[in-house]
Scaffold this active site. Structure first.
Site, PDB file in Angstrom:
ATOM      1  N   LEU A 112       8.073   7.313  19.840  1.00 29.80           N
ATOM      2  CA  LEU A 112       8.456   6.779  20.964  1.00 29.80           C
ATOM      3  C   LEU A 112       7.375   6.250  21.496  1.00 29.80           C
ATOM      4  O   LEU A 112       7.638   5.107  22.539  1.00 29.80           O
ATOM      5  CB  LEU A 112       8.427   8.074  21.540  1.00 29.80           C
ATOM      6  CG  LEU A 112       8.469   8.047  22.773  1.00 29.80           C
ATOM      7  CD1 LEU A 112      10.322   7.501  23.044  1.00 29.80           C
ATOM      8  CD2 LEU A 112       8.672   9.495  23.358  1.00 29.80           C
ATOM      9  N   CYS A 142       3.627  -4.118  16.675  1.00 28.62           N
ATOM     10  CA  CYS A 142       3.085  -2.849  17.501  1.00 28.62           C
ATOM     11  C   CYS A 142       1.870  -3.218  18.163  1.00 28.62           C
ATOM     12  O   CYS A 142       1.165  -3.124  17.166  1.00 28.62           O
ATOM     13  CB  CYS A 142       3.584  -1.265  17.127  1.00 28.62           C
ATOM     14  SG  CYS A 142       5.016  -1.058  16.944  1.00 28.62           S
ATOM     15  N   ASN A 177      -5.834   6.029  15.811  1.00 28.15           N
ATOM     16  CA  ASN A 177      -6.442   5.786  14.391  1.00 28.15           C
ATOM     17  C   ASN A 177      -7.742   4.792  14.574  1.00 28.15           C
ATOM     18  O   ASN A 177      -6.397   3.433  14.584  1.00 28.15           O
ATOM     19  CB  ASN A 177      -5.342   5.709  13.022  1.00 28.15           C
ATOM     20  CG  ASN A 177      -4.854   7.630  12.773  1.00 28.15           C
ATOM     21  OD1 ASN A 177      -6.102   8.215  13.027  1.00 28.15           O
ATOM     22  ND2 ASN A 177      -3.826   7.223  12.923  1.00 28.15           N
ATOM     23  N   CYS A 185       2.614   8.505   1.064  1.00 25.65           N
ATOM     24  CA  CYS A 185       3.271   7.659   2.194  1.00 25.65           C
ATOM     25  C   CYS A 185       3.165   6.604   1.078  1.00 25.65           C
ATOM     26  O   CYS A 185       2.493   5.178   1.057  1.00 25.65           O
ATOM     27  CB  CYS A 185       2.048   7.576   3.262  1.00 25.65           C
ATOM     28  SG  CYS A 185       2.658   6.484   4.764  1.00 25.65           S
ATOM     29  N   GLU A 238       0.821  -1.150  -0.151  1.00 30.94           N
ATOM     30  CA  GLU A 238      -0.395  -0.211   0.151  1.00 30.94           C
ATOM     31  C   GLU A 238       0.592   1.150   0.166  1.00 30.94           C
ATOM     32  O   GLU A 238       1.877   1.470   0.399  1.00 30.94           O
ATOM     33  CB  GLU A 238      -0.869   0.268   0.942  1.00 30.94           C
ATOM     34  CG  GLU A 238      -2.090  -1.219   1.029  1.00 30.94           C
ATOM     35  CD  GLU A 238      -2.737  -1.053   2.261  1.00 30.94           C
ATOM     36  OE1 GLU A 238      -4.018  -0.458   2.570  1.00 30.94           O
ATOM     37  OE2 GLU A 238      -2.074  -1.202   3.297  1.00 30.94           O
ATOM     38  N   CYS A 269      -2.501   7.042   9.881  1.00 29.99           N
ATOM     39  CA  CYS A 269      -1.312   6.409  10.261  1.00 29.99           C
ATOM     40  C   CYS A 269      -1.996   4.290  10.778  1.00 29.99           C
ATOM     41  O   CYS A 269      -2.529   5.041  12.153  1.00 29.99           O
ATOM     42  CB  CYS A 269      -0.502   6.705  11.438  1.00 29.99           C
ATOM     43  SG  CYS A 269       1.131   6.537  11.975  1.00 29.99           S
ATOM     44  N   CYS A 289       4.450  -6.144   7.929  1.00 26.58           N
ATOM     45  CA  CYS A 289       5.632  -6.160   9.339  1.00 26.58           C
ATOM     46  C   CYS A 289       6.284  -6.966  10.638  1.00 26.58           C
ATOM     47  O   CYS A 289       4.881  -7.008  10.769  1.00 26.58           O
ATOM     48  CB  CYS A 289       5.245  -5.082   9.917  1.00 26.58           C
ATOM     49  SG  CYS A 289       6.373  -3.412  11.099  1.00 26.58           S
ATOM     50  N   CYS A 310      -1.262  -0.774  16.069  1.00 26.72           N
ATOM     51  CA  CYS A 310      -1.048  -0.854  14.816  1.00 26.72           C
ATOM     52  C   CYS A 310      -1.861  -2.100  13.776  1.00 26.72           C
ATOM     53  O   CYS A 310      -1.116  -3.502  14.179  1.00 26.72           O
ATOM     54  CB  CYS A 310       0.469  -0.800  14.208  1.00 26.72           C
ATOM     55  SG  CYS A 310       1.120  -0.666  12.540  1.00 26.72           S
TER      56      CYS A 310
END
Length: 342
Positions: free
Chosen positions: A208, A105, A283, A94, A81, A325, A101, A108
């Site tokens: 962070l 996290c 988000n 982006c 994407e 994001c 990935c 996400c």
């Protein structure tokens, strides 16, 4: 796509005159001819032997705010994407560095995919050129920016990321400025140190997302390998260029890392680093066990942090098409997109 001049010369060998390498390089990057068969300067023999490696457009999703999310296909059938985000005075692309990935996290959606593979330099550059062509953007225009904040941990694919960056900033190639390319990392200390030594490199942003070690490990398990105090020490000594600031990204999760006490700790942690902070209210997405904080809580957090350093609230873009994001998970139309805006 993804070949530097020396790569093309090597591929040509003695079968073709050496000047053909420059013609191919010019056609691909300076002229951005994604279909080499239309490159009039190249002979038929070259066109038959070389392909541009351009990505194919599998799907496109348009947001009410002008953001566009692309699902792009690669030669092996996998998809990635990339997102186009128009704003007044600038356009941001982006792009992804991996298929999926590996960082995991907990806030996400991309993490739910796991890692399928790294992208090549050509597949990274190909995203830029595809979106630039679709939206009639000139990469040499100062209002076009690239953020490597799509799918993947870019520093786990650092060689390809740096090669792509060299192609993008080469004045004889795509011709962008290093100032307009940013790479984001979860904080891989050895790779940050390696990036710092590169003569050509993008700006650095660090996720962070927590105000202390225990909190960060819980939200970003991969950071067990690299302690927060060591990461900050590397950041203090990072060789910033005269025009450069480090960026710290902080995703705010309701009742988890968004208190005034968290904000005070963040301000103290970053006090000795030339940096700015971008705040991102979570988000939402299916399967994510956190909630978005109220705008007032986000503003209060910003007020505390900005006493010590520049601090900005990033406006979410493309929420209705899963383009914001932390939302890139190859969502398709239909049931997966319903309900994202509440």
């Amino acid at each position: 796509m993804g070949m530097e001049m020396a790569d093309i010369e090597s591929a040509l060998g003695s079968r073709h005159p050496k000047f053909r390498a420059k013609q191919i390089y010019d056609a691909l990057y300076a002229k951005r001819q994604l279909d080499l068969t239309k490159a009039t300067a190249l002979p038929a023999a070259i066109k038959a032997e070389f392909e541009s490696g351009a990505l194919t457009e599998a799907s496109r999703y348009d947001s009410v705010d002008g953001t566009v999310r692309y699902l792009l296909g690669m030669k092996d059938g996998k998809t990635i994407e990339a997102v186009f985000m128009p704003e007044r005075g600038r356009d941001t692309l982006c792009i992804s560095s991996q298929v999926g990935c590996p960082v995991d996290c907990k806030f996400c959606l991309t993490a739910l995919m796991g890692l399928e593979r790294n992208l090549t330099a050509g597949e990274i550059v190909g995203q830029v050129l595809h979106l630039a062509a679709r939206h009639q953007l000139d990469p040499q225009d100062k209002q076009m920016n690239i953020v490597m904040m799509g799918q993947g941990e870019p520093l786990m694919n650092l060689d390809a990321v740096l090669k792509a960056t060299r192609l993008l900033v080469d004045p004889a190639g795509v011709g962008m400025s290093e100032r307009r390319i940013t790479v984001s990392t979860s904080g891989l200390i050895p790779k940050i140190e390696e990036l710092a030594q590169s003569p050509v490199r993008p700006k650095l942003a660090i996720s962070l997302n927590a105000s202390h070690e225990e909190q960060r490990v819980e939200l970003m398990p991969i950071t067990k390998k690299w302690h927060l105090k060591d990461l900050l020490e590397v950041c203090v000594h990072y060789p910033l260029r005269s025009w450069e600031f480090l960026t710290f990204e902080y995703v705010l999760l309701r009742g988890v890392n968004d208190t005034d006490a968290d904000a005070l700790r963040v301000r103290k942690l970053l006090a000795n680093i030339r940096c700015k902070v971008n705040l991102i209210a979570l988000n939402p997405g299916p399967g994510i066990p956190f909630e978005t904080p109220d705008p007032e809580r986000v503003e209060s957090f910003q007020d505390i942090v900005k006493v010590g350093m520049p601090c900005f609230i990033r406006k979410p873009r493309g929420l209705d098409i899963y383009a914001a994001c932390g939302q890139l998970k190859r969502m398709s139309e239909g049931a997966e997109l319903i309900g994202i805006t509440g």
